[in-house]
Design a protein around this motif. Structure first.
Motif: not given
Length: 158
Positions: A6, A8-9, A11-15, A149
């Protein structure tokens, strides 16, 4: 790099942001269906005899969610597509007007879908592909959540 690695951007927050936007597009029932993901239980409820289950259910049922996101996105799509854009396609690819995705989705509809995804999540992947056994190439679309990715050197619609 492994295929399941994955960026690095990614992220769980982005999802979580994408999930919130998709649920907001679907409206109040989708927000309420996620329960504590979008409507956290007040701490005082947890100290009740039933751990606040009944109080939380009443709280969730009373909660209101303004249905603003879907109409706003719909309106912006209308504005963005109000004027026909000029797409020049070589004669050999003219079939894309009628079936851009190889499944019968017209190119104009794919364009609207791309716009919608960009407004909702801020990104959308588009890949030119062809059937393994031969045949006409087509455009395959990928929503933000499925693109785990990417290479910053590539030109992506994000």
């Amino acid at each position: 790099m492994a295929i399941d690695s994955k960026h690095p951007q990614f992220t769980r927050e982005r999802q979580d942001e994408w999930r919130l936007m998709r649920d907001s597009m679907d409206g109040e029932s989708a927000i309420k269906a996620r329960g504590e993901v979008h409507l956290p239980m007040p701490d005082a409820y947890r100290r009740m005899d039933d751990c606040g289950r009944l109080a939380y259910a009443a709280y969730r049922d009373r909660a209101g969610f303004p249905e603003l996101v879907a109409p706003a996105v719909s309106g912006m799509i209308g504005v963005a597509h109000a004027k026909e854009i000029g797409i020049e396609i070589p004669d050999a690819l003219a079939y894309l007007w009628e079936s851009a995705d190889g499944q019968g989705m017209p190119l104009e509809e794919l364009h609207r879908q791309i716009t919608r995804e960009l407004l909702v999540t801020g990104r959308y992947g588009l890949l030119a592909d062809a059937p393994a056994g031969g045949g006409e190439p087509y455009l395959a679309g990928y929503i933000a959540e499925s693109i785990i990715n990417w290479d910053a050197g590539l030109s992506l619609a994000m």
